[in-house]
Design a protein around this motif. Sequence first.
Motif, PDB file in Angstrom:
ATOM      1  N   GLY A  26       0.849  -1.103  -0.163  1.00 16.05           N
ATOM      2  CA  GLY A  26      -0.018   0.168  -0.106  1.00 16.05           C
ATOM      3  C   GLY A  26       0.730   1.340  -0.004  1.00 16.05           C
ATOM      4  N   SER A  28       4.038   1.776   2.091  1.00 16.60           N
ATOM      5  CA  SER A  28       4.907   2.047   2.748  1.00 16.60           C
ATOM      6  C   SER A  28       6.362   2.132   2.693  1.00 16.60           C
ATOM      7  CB  SER A  28       5.010   1.074   4.122  1.00 16.60           C
ATOM      8  OG  SER A  28       5.584  -0.499   3.566  1.00 16.60           O
ATOM      9  N   SER A  57      -2.870  -6.186   2.256  1.00 18.53           N
ATOM     10  CA  SER A  57      -2.914  -7.299   3.248  1.00 18.53           C
ATOM     11  C   SER A  57      -4.139  -8.204   2.792  1.00 18.53           C
ATOM     12  CB  SER A  57      -3.182  -6.735   4.824  1.00 18.53           C
ATOM     13  OG  SER A  57      -2.142  -6.098   5.055  1.00 18.53           O
ATOM     14  N   GLY A  85       4.440 -10.516   4.448  1.00 13.87           N
ATOM     15  CA  GLY A  85       3.970 -11.595   3.763  1.00 13.87           C
ATOM     16  C   GLY A  85       3.220 -11.570   2.522  1.00 13.87           C
ATOM     17  N   SER A  86       2.022 -10.436   2.737  1.00  8.84           N
ATOM     18  CA  SER A  86       1.291 -10.307   1.641  1.00  8.84           C
ATOM     19  C   SER A  86       1.724 -10.032   0.120  1.00  8.84           C
ATOM     20  CB  SER A  86       0.122  -9.237   2.013  1.00  8.84           C
ATOM     21  OG  SER A  86      -0.442  -9.531   3.416  1.00  8.84           O
ATOM     22  N   ASP A  89       3.477 -13.287  -0.723  1.00 10.69           N
ATOM     23  CA  ASP A  89       2.499 -14.233  -1.256  1.00 10.69           C
ATOM     24  C   ASP A  89       2.005 -13.921  -2.344  1.00 10.69           C
ATOM     25  OD1 ASP A  89       3.217 -15.591   1.043  1.00 10.69           O
ATOM     26  OD2 ASP A  89       1.058 -15.580   1.844  1.00 10.69           O
ATOM     27  N   LYS A 148     -10.441 -18.234   2.084  1.00 10.96           N
ATOM     28  CA  LYS A 148      -8.840 -17.654   2.116  1.00 10.96           C
ATOM     29  C   LYS A 148      -8.228 -18.804   2.413  1.00 10.96           C
ATOM     30  CE  LYS A 148      -5.170 -15.256   3.950  1.00 10.96           C
ATOM     31  NZ  LYS A 148      -4.906 -14.307   4.930  1.00 10.96           N
TER      32      LYS A 148
HETATM   33  O1  NZQ Z   1       1.089  -2.509   2.255  1.00  9.22           O
HETATM   34  P1  NZQ Z   1       2.200  -1.642   2.934  1.00  9.22           P
HETATM   35  O2  NZQ Z   1       1.889  -0.083   2.729  1.00  9.22           O
HETATM   36  O3  NZQ Z   1       3.361  -1.928   2.639  1.00  9.22           O
HETATM   37  O4  NZQ Z   1       2.017  -1.633   4.560  1.00  9.22           O
HETATM   38  C1  NZQ Z   1       2.071  -2.983   5.239  1.00  9.22           C
HETATM   39  C2  NZQ Z   1       0.718  -3.376   5.686  1.00  9.22           C
HETATM   40  O5  NZQ Z   1      -0.232  -2.416   5.829  1.00  9.22           O
HETATM   41  C3  NZQ Z   1       2.826  -2.717   6.543  1.00  9.22           C
HETATM   42  N1  NZQ Z   1       4.516  -2.892   6.204  1.00  9.22           N
HETATM   43  C4  NZQ Z   1       5.093  -3.832   5.945  1.00  9.22           C
HETATM   44  N2  NZQ Z   1       6.425  -3.511   6.011  1.00  9.22           N
HETATM   45  C5  NZQ Z   1       6.512  -2.227   6.578  1.00  9.22           C
HETATM   46  C6  NZQ Z   1       5.079  -1.788   6.767  1.00  9.22           C
HETATM   47  N3  NZQ Z   1       4.981  -0.501   7.424  1.00  9.22           N
HETATM   48  C7  NZQ Z   1       5.860   0.156   7.657  1.00  9.22           C
HETATM   49  N4  NZQ Z   1       7.233  -0.281   7.579  1.00  9.22           N
HETATM   50  C8  NZQ Z   1       7.249  -1.434   7.003  1.00  9.22           C
HETATM   51  N5  NZQ Z   1       8.836  -1.837   7.010  1.00  9.22           N
HETATM   52  O6  NZQ Z   1       2.502  -3.967   7.366  1.00  9.22           O
HETATM   53  C9  NZQ Z   1       1.104  -4.008   7.069  1.00  9.22           C
HETATM   54  C10 NZQ Z   1       0.854  -5.757   7.077  1.00  9.22           C
HETATM   55  O7  NZQ Z   1       1.508  -6.088   5.931  1.00  9.22           O
HETATM   56  P2  NZQ Z   1       1.292  -7.812   5.500  1.00  9.22           P
HETATM   57  O8  NZQ Z   1       2.436  -7.978   4.418  1.00  9.22           O
HETATM   58  O9  NZQ Z   1      -0.065  -7.918   5.150  1.00  9.22           O
HETATM   59  O10 NZQ Z   1       1.781  -8.583   6.838  1.00  9.22           O
HETATM   60  P3  NZQ Z   1       2.200  -9.749   7.201  1.00  9.22           P
HETATM   61  O11 NZQ Z   1       3.659  -9.854   6.887  1.00  9.22           O
HETATM   62  O12 NZQ Z   1       1.957 -10.064   8.482  1.00  9.22           O
HETATM   63  O13 NZQ Z   1       1.505 -10.873   6.247  1.00  9.22           O
HETATM   64  C11 NZQ Z   1       0.228 -11.374   6.423  1.00  9.22           C
HETATM   65  C12 NZQ Z   1      -0.050 -12.264   5.215  1.00  9.22           C
HETATM   66  O14 NZQ Z   1       0.854 -13.454   5.245  1.00  9.22           O
HETATM   67  C13 NZQ Z   1      -0.116 -14.729   5.289  1.00  9.22           C
HETATM   68  C14 NZQ Z   1      -1.222 -14.133   5.946  1.00  9.22           C
HETATM   69  O15 NZQ Z   1      -2.418 -15.287   5.864  1.00  9.22           O
HETATM   70  C15 NZQ Z   1      -1.398 -12.719   5.398  1.00  9.22           C
HETATM   71  O16 NZQ Z   1      -2.429 -13.014   4.146  1.00  9.22           O
HETATM   72  N6  NZQ Z   1       0.725 -15.744   5.648  1.00  9.22           N
HETATM   73  C16 NZQ Z   1       1.563 -16.399   4.851  1.00  9.22           C
HETATM   74  C17 NZQ Z   1       2.488 -17.386   5.377  1.00  9.22           C
HETATM   75  C18 NZQ Z   1       3.399 -18.232   4.302  1.00  9.22           C
HETATM   76  N7  NZQ Z   1       3.347 -17.768   2.947  1.00  9.22           N
HETATM   77  O17 NZQ Z   1       4.103 -19.117   4.713  1.00  9.22           O
HETATM   78  C19 NZQ Z   1       2.076 -18.237   6.382  1.00  9.22           C
HETATM   79  C20 NZQ Z   1       1.178 -17.510   7.531  1.00  9.22           C
HETATM   80  O18 NZQ Z   1       0.849 -18.228   8.176  1.00  9.22           O
HETATM   81  C21 NZQ Z   1       0.196 -16.463   6.987  1.00  9.22           C
HETATM   82  O19 NZQ Z   1      -0.815 -17.135   6.327  1.00  9.22           O
END
Ligand code: NZQ
Length: 370
Positions: A26, A28, A57, A85-86, A89, A148
């Motif tokens: 988004g 960041s 996300s 992760g988003s 993935d 999901k």
């Molecule tokens: O989207 P941006 O603007 O980058 O902001 C992100 C988002 O709002 C922000 N962010 C990331 N890095 C940042 C930051 N903000 C400031 N500084 C930074 N350096 O954080 C927010 C969340 O990001 P997201 O990628 O959604 O979080 P997460 O890493 O927890 O990933 C969640 C996703 O991973 C899946 C989950 O289901 C979910 O969809 N998973 C993936 C797995 C896998 N592939 O092995 C295993 C897990 O169990 C999980 O299911």
Amino acid sequence: GVGGVEKVLPQELSKVGPTVMLAYGGGSIKRTGLYDQLCTLLQQAGKRIIDFGGITSNPTYEKVLEGAQIVNQEQVDFILAVGGGSVVDGVKIIAAAAKAPKDLWEMEFEDHQFPTEGVPFGIVLTLSGTGAEMNALAGITNEAQKRKTAVVGRYGEFSILDPTYLLTVPEKQLAAGIFDNLSHCMETYFGRGNCVSDDMNEAVMENIVQNAMAWKQSPQDVNILGNLMWDSSIVQSSILGLGKDSDFQCHSIEHQLCAYTNCCHGMALAVIHPLYYKLVAKTAPEKFARFGQTVFGLDTSGSVEEQASQAIQALYEFIETLGLDHSFSQMGISVSQETLKTVAQTCGISNGALRTLTRDEVLQILTEGL
Ligand code: NZQ
Ligand code: ZN
């Protein structure tokens, strides 16, 4: 390590074709300056940049298909995934869907065939916890099907993990990542089977807890952040699952809840885990007692059942220390009883769990989580 992008990316880029998709979330990375730095490095390497932002996300299947279409239209040679992760993935599925002989969802869930080809991609991780950089699975929401689930994509060619990127992550978001990481350990540890993997797992879990406590005291300490980042990769490398049947019941419940609420993965897991363990601890109280001793340093007095319940209490308090919530309403999710029933009816039921849950028990956990 610190400075990984400058050290590694130029040589990695020298190995790939001229057109590179820069995929991110988004925005960041624009606020932190990483976007500009990467564009400069890509330009210096003589690459044509295809900008693909807005991977949210809990990425949707629709969004990754849009990415796959652009990859083909623009003849992208390589994708650079920059985010948590988003984004990682999302890119695994963009990479696979672009080269799949038919619709990837249909291929995997109807034909039970999995991708064998894909566009190569690399990862610059900006938020750790999911361990997404270490596997080829992706959590993707199919909005049309209200589901999901884990979709099989492709492995990255490399992952750059610089813990200084974690300094800009909002505190609660990073806490959610830390809990997600611990959750992956616990989902493996409390699966069926006892072997050396459990002893290794205990060492990693203890390290997560110790470093999480230290991070609360010193949130800017890059060494602590580095430990947490590496803990997360170790767990998802699958080594802790060798010799085990993994549980992942809490993940299955959370994923399906997410399909209906778009909730934060790690935060919802923090609500679900203690409720689940309260329900199943009786099946293996000695394992929970051992968890309490090795991970939280609890003493060995009292019956094994008492020790098991103290271990779950310690987990509950750890969640509090992280600043995470104990209920969906505290998290800001409003969800009706009807929706919870649907989630309970449609989530996956684990085969590797200590005890197989009934759908009524899943509903009980969800209702208690309200
Ligand atoms: O989207 P941006 O603007 O980058 O902001 C992100 C988002 O709002 C922000 N962010 C990331 N890095 C940042 C930051 N903000 C400031 N500084 C930074 N350096 O954080 C927010 C969340 O990001 P997201 O990628 O959604 O979080 P997460 O890493 O927890 O990933 C969640 C996703 O991973 C899946 C989950 O289901 C979910 O969809 N998973 C993936 C797995 C896998 N592939 O092995 C295993 C897990 O169990 C999980 O299911
Ligand atoms: Zn997870």
